[in-house]
Enzyme design. Structure first.
Site, PDB file in Angstrom:
ATOM      1  N   ARG A  82       0.832  -1.206   0.000  1.00  0.00           N
ATOM      2  CA  ARG A  82       0.000   0.000   0.000  1.00  0.00           C
ATOM      3  C   ARG A  82       0.864   1.253   0.000  1.00  0.00           C
ATOM      4  O   ARG A  82       0.559   2.232  -0.674  1.00  0.00           O
ATOM      5  CB  ARG A  82      -0.969  -0.029   1.183  1.00  0.00           C
ATOM      6  CG  ARG A  82      -2.057   1.021   1.071  1.00  0.00           C
ATOM      7  CD  ARG A  82      -3.154   0.801   2.099  1.00  0.00           C
ATOM      8  NE  ARG A  82      -2.663   0.976   3.456  1.00  0.00           N
ATOM      9  CZ  ARG A  82      -3.380   0.722   4.553  1.00  0.00           C
ATOM     10  NH1 ARG A  82      -4.632   0.283   4.445  1.00  0.00           N
ATOM     11  NH2 ARG A  82      -2.880   0.909   5.748  1.00  0.00           N
ATOM     12  N   LYS A 185      -2.674   6.381   1.246  1.00  0.00           N
ATOM     13  CA  LYS A 185      -2.494   6.901   2.607  1.00  0.00           C
ATOM     14  C   LYS A 185      -1.597   8.143   2.555  1.00  0.00           C
ATOM     15  O   LYS A 185      -0.466   8.144   3.066  1.00  0.00           O
ATOM     16  CB  LYS A 185      -1.933   5.808   3.511  1.00  0.00           C
ATOM     17  CG  LYS A 185      -2.384   5.938   4.945  1.00  0.00           C
ATOM     18  CD  LYS A 185      -2.233   4.629   5.684  1.00  0.00           C
ATOM     19  CE  LYS A 185      -2.313   4.774   7.173  1.00  0.00           C
ATOM     20  NZ  LYS A 185      -3.570   5.312   7.681  1.00  0.00           N
ATOM     21  N   GLU A 221     -16.150   6.374   4.491  1.00  0.00           N
ATOM     22  CA  GLU A 221     -15.432   5.892   5.671  1.00  0.00           C
ATOM     23  C   GLU A 221     -15.340   7.024   6.680  1.00  0.00           C
ATOM     24  O   GLU A 221     -15.937   8.083   6.497  1.00  0.00           O
ATOM     25  CB  GLU A 221     -14.055   5.363   5.267  1.00  0.00           C
ATOM     26  CG  GLU A 221     -13.145   6.384   4.600  1.00  0.00           C
ATOM     27  CD  GLU A 221     -11.759   5.822   4.301  1.00  0.00           C
ATOM     28  OE1 GLU A 221     -11.262   4.991   5.073  1.00  0.00           O
ATOM     29  OE2 GLU A 221     -11.164   6.255   3.292  1.00  0.00           O
TER      30      GLU A 221
HETATM   31  N1  PLP Z   1      -9.243   4.358   6.464  1.00  0.00           N
HETATM   32  C1  PLP Z   1      -8.403   5.337   6.811  1.00  0.00           C
HETATM   33  C2  PLP Z   1      -8.671   6.709   6.320  1.00  0.00           C
HETATM   34  C3  PLP Z   1      -7.296   5.054   7.617  1.00  0.00           C
HETATM   35  O1  PLP Z   1      -6.452   6.018   7.977  1.00  0.00           O
HETATM   36  C4  PLP Z   1      -7.083   3.730   8.055  1.00  0.00           C
HETATM   37  C5  PLP Z   1      -5.922   3.387   8.860  1.00  0.00           C
HETATM   38  O2  PLP Z   1      -4.910   2.959   8.374  1.00  0.00           O
HETATM   39  C6  PLP Z   1      -7.999   2.744   7.672  1.00  0.00           C
HETATM   40  C7  PLP Z   1      -9.069   3.091   6.881  1.00  0.00           C
HETATM   41  C8  PLP Z   1      -7.818   1.335   8.101  1.00  0.00           C
HETATM   42  O3  PLP Z   1      -6.817   0.699   7.369  1.00  0.00           O
HETATM   43  P1  PLP Z   1      -5.976  -0.494   7.983  1.00  0.00           P
HETATM   44  O4  PLP Z   1      -6.965  -1.540   8.351  1.00  0.00           O
HETATM   45  O5  PLP Z   1      -5.114  -0.935   6.866  1.00  0.00           O
HETATM   46  O6  PLP Z   1      -5.248   0.034   9.146  1.00  0.00           O
HETATM   47  C1  COI Z   2      -4.162   3.303  11.436  1.00  0.00           C
HETATM   48  O1  COI Z   2      -5.165   2.694  11.837  1.00  0.00           O
HETATM   49  O2  COI Z   2      -3.061   2.759  11.349  1.00  0.00           O
HETATM   50  C2  COI Z   2      -4.235   4.697  11.024  1.00  0.00           C
HETATM   51  O3  COI Z   2      -3.334   5.167  10.398  1.00  0.00           O
HETATM   52  C3  COI Z   2      -5.414   5.491  11.389  1.00  0.00           C
HETATM   53  C4  COI Z   2      -5.133   6.697  12.173  1.00  0.00           C
HETATM   54  C5  COI Z   2      -6.439   7.196  12.670  1.00  0.00           C
HETATM   55  C6  COI Z   2      -4.212   6.501  13.331  1.00  0.00           C
END
Ligand code: PLP
Ligand code: COI
Length: 341
Positions: A82, A185, A221
Site C-alpha cells: 500500500r 495513505k 469511511e
Molecule cells: N481508512 C483510513 C482513512 C485510515 O487512515 C485507516 C488506517 O490505516 C484505515 C481506513 C484502516 O486501514 P488499515 O486496516 O489498513 O489500518
Molecule cells: C491506522 O489505523 O493505522 C491509522 O493510520 C489510522 C489513524 C487514525 C491513526
C-alpha cells in the site's frame, strides 16, 4: 530482555518515544542501505517538498506479543504494497516492498522492550513514513526523500474502548475527491480531515461519517477507519468505493467472515439504507473493531440496534477471531502473521 516499566493497561493511542528507529535516505536517484538509529529528530530544508506541497505518505500496523511469548506483526507485506502504491501516486520514489518488511522487522527487534506484554490488550504501533526532504519551489516532485519507521506502544484508539459504542456525525465536508487521493495513505487526506474532526468533537461526536464526494449519497469511511455493517439476516456488508482507503483490517475481516460462514458483500452503500442494518462497526489497525451505535444525519438519528451498547454478536465474533489470530490464540490463514522473535 526486560520490558520497560510502562502502565500498559492504561496506554492510550499516542506517541510514546521509543529508543530506535529505521532510516533510509534517497539521493542521486537511489535509496541508501538504511540503518537503525537513535535520533528521533528530522532536520530538513525549510523548502522541503513535504512542508509546502505535502509530498508525504505513511502506514500503520501493529506488533503483538502472542500467548506463547513470540512477537509477531500482522500482514506487513500488505502495508508495504500500500505504501508502494501511495508513493507512485504522489511521485515519490517507492521504497521496495521487501526492504519495507525488513525495516519493520528491524525496528520491532530494536524495540522489543516496548512491545506490550500478552494480556494487556496493548500493542506496538509501527508507523512507517515516506516524505520529500529535498527543496522544491516550483510545483514539482523533490529530488530527495526519507523513509523512516518508528514505533510506539499504544492502547485503544477510542478512549471508551470496545465496551460502549461510538456516535458519528454525517459530515458536510469531504475527505477525498473523485479521482483524487482517497484510496492512498497520503498525509494530505488527513490534513483535510482535521477541521471536520475538531468540529465533530466540539459538537460531541466521536467521528465523522464521510459520504462519497461525487454524489454525497453513499457511505465512504471515517477519517481513520473503514465501515462494515451487518444486515438483519446476518450478511456482512462493506462499502465499495474508489475513494476510500483499502483497509487491511477490513480485507482480513471479510475473509474471516466468509470463513465463518457469513455471506459478505462489498458494494455501494447508500446513506438512505443504513437504518436497515443492525450492526455497524469501524475497522482499522488503530480502531481494530469499534462499534458504532448511532449516526446523526443533520438531526436525524440512525440507530444500529445490535451495536448500540457495545459490539453486536457478529462484530464480536469477528473481533474475537481477528484479535485471536493477532495474539496467537487462533491459527490464521497462511502468511497473516510474521514472526519477529
Ligand atoms: N481508512 C483510513 C482513512 C485510515 O487512515 C485507516 C488506517 O490505516 C484505515 C481506513 C484502516 O486501514 P488499515 O486496516 O489498513 O489500518
Ligand atoms: C491506522 O489505523 O493505522 C491509522 O493510520 C489510522 C489513524 C487514525 C491513526
Amino acid at each position: 530482555m526486560e520490558k520497560k516499566n510502562i502502565d500498559w493497561e492504561n496506554l492510550g493511542f499516542g506517541y510514546y518515544k521509543t529508543d530506535k528507529r529505521y532510516v533510509s535516505n534517497y539521493k542521486d536517484g537511489k535509496w541508501d542501505n538504511g540503518c537503525i538509529t537513535e535520533d528521533s529528530m528530522v532536520a530538513i530544508s525549510e523548502c522541503a517538498g513535504v512542508i509546502h506541497y505535502c509530498q508525504t505518505c505513511f502506514e500503520g500496523m501493529k506488533a503483538y506479543t502472542t500467548q506463547d511469548g513470540h512477537v509477531v506483526v500482522f500482514r506487513p507485506d500488505m502495508n508495504a504494497q500500500r505504501m508502494y502504491d501511495s508513493a507512485v501516486r504522489l511521485e515519490i520514489p517507492p521504497f521496495p516492498v521487501e526492504r519495507f518488511v525488513d525495516a519493520v522487522e528491524q525496528t520491532v527487534k530494536a524495540n522489543l522492550e516496548y512491545v506490550p506484554p500478552f494480556g494487556t490488550g496493548a500493542a506496538l504501533y509501527i508507523r512507517p513514513v515516506l516524505f520529500a526532504t529535498g527543496p522544491v519551489m516550483g510545483v514539482k516532485p523533490a529530488q530527495e526523500y526519507q523513509f523512516r519507521v518508528f514505533a510506539s506502544p499504544v492502547g485503544p484508539y477510542f478512549k471508551k474502548g470496545s465496551a460502549s459504542s461510538l456516535v458519528l456525525k454525517v459530515s458536510d465536508y469531504d475527505r477525498s475527491a473523485p479521482n483524487g487521493t482517497g484510496h492512498i495513505k497520503a498525509g494530505l487526506n488527513y490534513a483535510m480531515s482535521l477541521y471536520p474532526i475538531v468540529t465533530a468533537h466540539n459538537e460531541g461526536f466521536n467521528e465523522n461519517m464521510y459520504l462519497d464526494p461525487q454524489t454525497r449519497t453513499k457511505v465512504e469511511e471515517t477519517g481513520g477507519a473503514n465501515f462494515f455493517f451487518v444486515t438483519a439476516d446476518n450478511k456482512v456488508v462493506t462499502p465499495k468505493s474508489s475513494s476510500i482507503l483499502p483497509s487491511i483490517t477490513r480485507h482480513s475481516l471479510m475473509t474471516l467472515a466468509q470463513n465463518l460462514g457469513y455471506e459478505v458483500e462489498e458494494r455501494e452503500v447508500y446513506l438512505s439504507e443504513i437504518g436497515d442494518f443492525v450492526e455497524c462497526g469501524l475497522c482499522g489497525t488503530a480502531a481494530v473493531i469499534s462499534p458504532v451505535g448511532k449516526v446523526n444525519d443533520h438531526g436525524r438519528e440512525i440507530i444500529f440496534k445490535n451495536s448500540q451498547n457495545g459490539m453486536g454478536p457478529i462484530s464480536k465474533q469477528l473481533y474475537e477471531t481477528l484479535t485471536g489470530i493477532q495474539f496467537g490464540k487462533i491459527a490464521g490463514p497462511d502468511g497473516w502473521v510474521r514472526k519477529i522473535v
